[in-house]
Design an enzyme around this catalytic site. Structure first.
Site, PDB file in Angstrom:
ATOM      1  N   GLU A 193      26.438  55.444 167.710  1.00 44.25           N
ATOM      2  CA  GLU A 193      26.361  56.575 168.625  1.00 44.25           C
ATOM      3  C   GLU A 193      24.962  56.873 169.163  1.00 44.25           C
ATOM      4  O   GLU A 193      24.831  57.399 170.268  1.00 44.25           O
ATOM      5  CB  GLU A 193      26.901  57.830 167.918  1.00 44.25           C
ATOM      6  CG  GLU A 193      28.372  57.774 167.573  1.00 44.25           C
ATOM      7  CD  GLU A 193      29.262  57.782 168.804  1.00 44.25           C
ATOM      8  OE1 GLU A 193      28.912  58.447 169.792  1.00 44.25           O
ATOM      9  OE2 GLU A 193      30.303  57.108 168.772  1.00 44.25           O
TER      10      GLU A 193
ATOM     11  N   SER B 259      70.334  88.078 129.045  1.00 46.14           N
ATOM     12  CA  SER B 259      70.076  87.760 127.635  1.00 46.14           C
ATOM     13  C   SER B 259      68.629  87.408 127.328  1.00 46.14           C
ATOM     14  O   SER B 259      68.282  87.224 126.152  1.00 46.14           O
ATOM     15  CB  SER B 259      70.987  86.611 127.187  1.00 46.14           C
ATOM     16  OG  SER B 259      72.345  87.013 127.226  1.00 46.14           O
TER      17      SER B 259
END
Length: 808
Positions: free
Chosen positions: A230, A506
């Site tokens: 780049e 329960s």
């Protein structure tokens, strides 16, 4: 004497006639004046030509105008420059971005003699994306045999102990880790921390995501690839490179289209940080101006650091992926430091256009671009020929699906609540904090896979679509290890694990039995309970006739049997003997909000509402020998400088007698070995699990709470509209928990016997009850405070209080 030579005669001049002379002289005199004037004029012209440097008046006017315009332009540019310089400094001198808080899972700490299997550690390394290789050479790699694991642990900044990478050898024997040795120094280690899994991010207000990394932490090859591709003159130019612009123009003219850009990395950074993406000459001018200012103000490494963390590299749903560190996680699921040369080259190649070179959509195009970057590295001697050939032969190696981390929205909701409650104003979003949680990635992954597999099966079995919730917590310290808020774990929405308050059925029974067993002079596991029809009348003339699930009555049953088989009538009888107030107090001690428990006999069978999270707290307290550890998911908060802003402090408290909790857990093991959860025993008999099923009226809710040596897990299955699902605790929630254990592999629930617990023998009577008998064939543990039970076997007759304890 010389004689005089005769002289030639002088020529005679003709005299003009007077009339002619007058005629000639007058015109001559009249013409002479203009001739002299003409000469003067010619002379003036000659002087003018000699002084050409003096501008003509109109030239002077233009020059003056140009000068004034230039001054204005310079002044304007100067003002713009001052303004842009201020903008740049305001941005670059402080935090450039609002950084999200990065959330990590729990830290796995290993030590010799730890109860952990080699498969447990291998699963941990696999979840953390370690590479399994023949011989580890790089961080993030491991090898394994039947008894050993060799790994190179990644470097990580732990909460208060930053550690470099470490090459270690772990040796196992059965279910224990026997030794940890540093391979480099050959020295044994007392502990080894494995870095936590990155879970995701919090505090994102914009559409950008990034993980900040300092310049010196980036792989050198990535920097070389980026600059070579780049901006090869990055360290030479002053922010703008005329040479690069000319070179790009030549390349583009030869190609006939745009092949190469002339913008420097500094210009790209200026555009990304300060400008829009519009294509105009004015934007390019501002871009160049800002680039020059940035280059003048800051070092090249500072500029490069900002660029490496800013560059846009893809889209994660509605969020933009910025910076190479986050892109590495997004595309490869690994830290940037571990990527191969070909993977780094792929990321650099994507700088040109993340959409154009999306590896999932355009793999061939992406490979071509990657190979071009690799070729540039080869030409510039950053790669050898062999390294280049190996790199170009590699597949892309990306994840199957694009993601930064697995989503755990239900868990993150709990985490955010604790941040608000425990940290408060100290926690500030956008400051790049590191949040350490208690989530176990292995447990969470197992839970998510379980729900994905089991919910369709339960839908089919129930005949309707069901919802579910699951909470998994550490049995000893209360850390939340996994959380599922619904049938689709990855989607945010109503969090049933935290906010769905349902009747627990329960699941309330262990608290009733614990309340009784806390009175050792009155109750034991062998205490006889009545299992006969009863009618309870209310104040307003109402009556309640509790029944067992199978609609049968057994006459007389031992206490342990009633809980193991989840019998309703004996439980109600026991609860009434103990007292509703005592039962409610016991529930409150275990972590239940007493305001949620009405003072009615029906609470003995779970006719009150709790969330799965609250149920998990209750069973953590019971199965941890009565030591309540408040559930938590937030472990620590650390700022960007490494300062610890918050650290969880455990407040484990003995809330009920250790012996009573131990006996209740023992009875819950009977639930698994011979009671309503026998399905678990057929699959995990060696784990000695404890558990309790729960079913509410008309099968509206299916519950299960279970415990192994590591965790307590609570599962709820039902429907949001509270309609029946035709699933009991055994046929619904229990099956979900069993599938989870198949994936997680339980640790044996080996709880040492507390003081004053001894084995007592009994003889079973014809009616099913147990009678104290030193020569009996039934053995049960009992809380024998003063050793009197054992002492009775030396006497011919047991004490009266012992007889009373076993009476119905």
């Amino acid at each position: 004497m010389m004689s005089k030579l005769p002289q030639p005669p002088k020529p005679q001049q003709k005299k003009p006639a007077p009339t002619k002379k007058k005629a000639v002289i007058k015109p001559a005199v009249k013409k002479a004046v203009p001739k002299k004037s003409a000469v003067k004029k010619v002379t003036t012209k000659k002087n003018t030509s000699k002084n050409n440097n003096s501008p003509h008046p109109w030239v002077r006017k233009i020059a003056g105008f140009v000068f004034k315009v230039t001054l204005v332009v310079v002044a304007i540019l100067l003002v713009i420059g001052i303004y842009l310089d201020t903008v740049v400094r305001n941005k670059m001198d402080g935090p450039i971005w609002d950084l999200p808080s990065v959330v990590y899972g729990r830290v796995l700490t290993l030590h010799p003699d730890q109860a952990i299997t080699i498969s447990d550690v291998r699963r941990e390394l696999d979840v953390l994306q370690y590479h399994k290789v023949r011989s580890p050479q790089r961080m993030g790699e491991y090898s394994a045999s039947s008894t050993r694991i060799e790994l190179i642990r990644r470097p990580f900044k732990f909460v208060d102990d930053p550690q470099p990478q470490q090459h270690v050898m772990l040796t196992f024997a059965g279910t224990k880790l026997t030794s940890i040795v540093d391979v480099t120094t050959k020295h044994p280690l007392k502990t080894l921390k494995i870095e936590p899994k990155l879970l995701g991010m919090l505090g994102l207000t914009g559409n950008e995501q990034r993980i900040f990394m300092a310049r010196d932490q980036f792989p050198p090859l990535l920097i070389d690839a980026l600059l070579t591709t780049e901006d090869r003159d990055f360290y030479q130019h002053d922010g703008v490179s005329p040479l690069a612009i000319l070179r790009a123009m030549v390349v583009n003219l030869k190609a006939g289209h745009t092949v190469q850009g002339g913008s420097t990395l500094t210009q790209q950074l200026a555009k990304n940080l300060f400008l829009s993406r519009e294509r105009s000459l004015w934007r390019k001018v501002r871009e160049a101006y800002i680039a020059v200012i940035i280059d003048h103000r800051y070092s090249k490494d500072r500029i490069l650091e900002a660029y490496l963390n800013e560059i846009y590299l893809g889209q994660n749903g509605a969020k933009e992926v910025h910076g190479f560190p986050l892109a590495a996680r997004f595309y490869f699921g690994r830290p940037l430091e571990e990527l191969r040369a070909d993977q780094l080259a792929m990321l650099v190649g994507m700088v040109k256009g993340p959409s154009q070179f999306n590896p999932w959509r355009h793999p061939d195009r992406t490979i071509k671009r990657r190979d071009l970057v690799l070729m540039l590295l080869l030409k510039n001697n950053y790669l050898t020929g062999a390294e280049y050939e190996k790199a170009v032969s590699e597949p892309l190696g990306i994840q199957k699906t694009p993601k930064i981390a697995s989503r755990q929205p239900a868990y993150f909701q709990q985490l955010q609540r604790e941040l608000e409650q425990d940290v408060g104003d100290i926690y500030k979003s956008g400051k790049g904090l590191r949040i350490f949680s208690t989530l176990d990635p292995v447990s969470q992954q197992a839970a998510e896979k379980t729900i994905a597999v089991m919910v369709p099966r339960l839908n089919k079995k129930a005949g309707v679509k069901v919802e579910t919730a699951m909470v998994v917590v550490d049995r000893q310290d209360g850390a939340v290890r996994a959380l599922i808020g619904g049938s689709r774990p990855g989607y945010a929405g109503f969090n049933r694990a935290l906010d769905a308050s349902r009747q627990i059925g329960s699941l309330a029974k262990p608290a009733v039995y614990l309340a009784a067993l806390s009175q050792p002079l009155k109750f034991s596991l062998a205490t006889t309970l009545s299992d006969q029809a009863i009618v309870l009348k209310g104040n307003k003339g109402t009556s309640w006739r509790p029944r067992n699930y199978d609609r049968k009555f057994r006459g007389q049953v031992p206490l342990y049997y009633a809980l193991a088989h989840s019998l309703n009538v004996p439980t109600v009888n026991l609860g009434l003997k103990v007292g509703l107030g005592t039962v409610i107090n016991t529930l409150a001690k275990l972590g239940v909000n007493r305001d949620e428990v009405p003072r009615l006999p029906s609470i003995l069978l779970g006719a009150f509402n709790l969330s799965p999270f609250e149920v998990a707290q209750m069973f953590q307290s019971i199965t941890n020998n009565g030591r309540k550890a408040p559930l938590y998911s937030l472990d620590a908060v650390v700022d960007s400088r490494g300062r610890v802003l918050y650290q969880h402090q455990s407040h484990i408290e003995q809330v009920v007698p250790e012996q009573a909790a131990w006996l209740t857990t023992y009875d819950m093991k009977k639930v698994v070995s011979q009671g309503t959860a026998r399905f678990l025993h057929t699959k995990f008999s060696s784990a000695k699990l404890a558990g309790k099923t729960g079913t509410t009226d008309n099968n509206r809710d299916s519950w299960f709470a279970g415990a192994d040596g590591r965790e307590v897990g609570v599962v709820w299955v039902g429907r949001d509209d509270n309609t029946p699902v035709r699933l009991t605790g055994s046929s619904g929630a229990l099956r979900v928990y069993a599938d989870y254990l198949t994936r997680r592999q339980p640790l044996p629930l080996n709880i040492g016997w507390p003081p004053y617990i001894t084995t007592v023998k009994y003889q079973r009577a014809a009616n099913g009850s147990l009678q104290f008998d030193c020569n009996g064939n039934v053995s049960l543990p009992a809380w024998d405070n003063n050793g009197e039970l054992k002492a009775q076997c030396n006497d011919s007759q047991p004490a009266t209080w012992i007889k009373h304890m076993f009476a119905g």
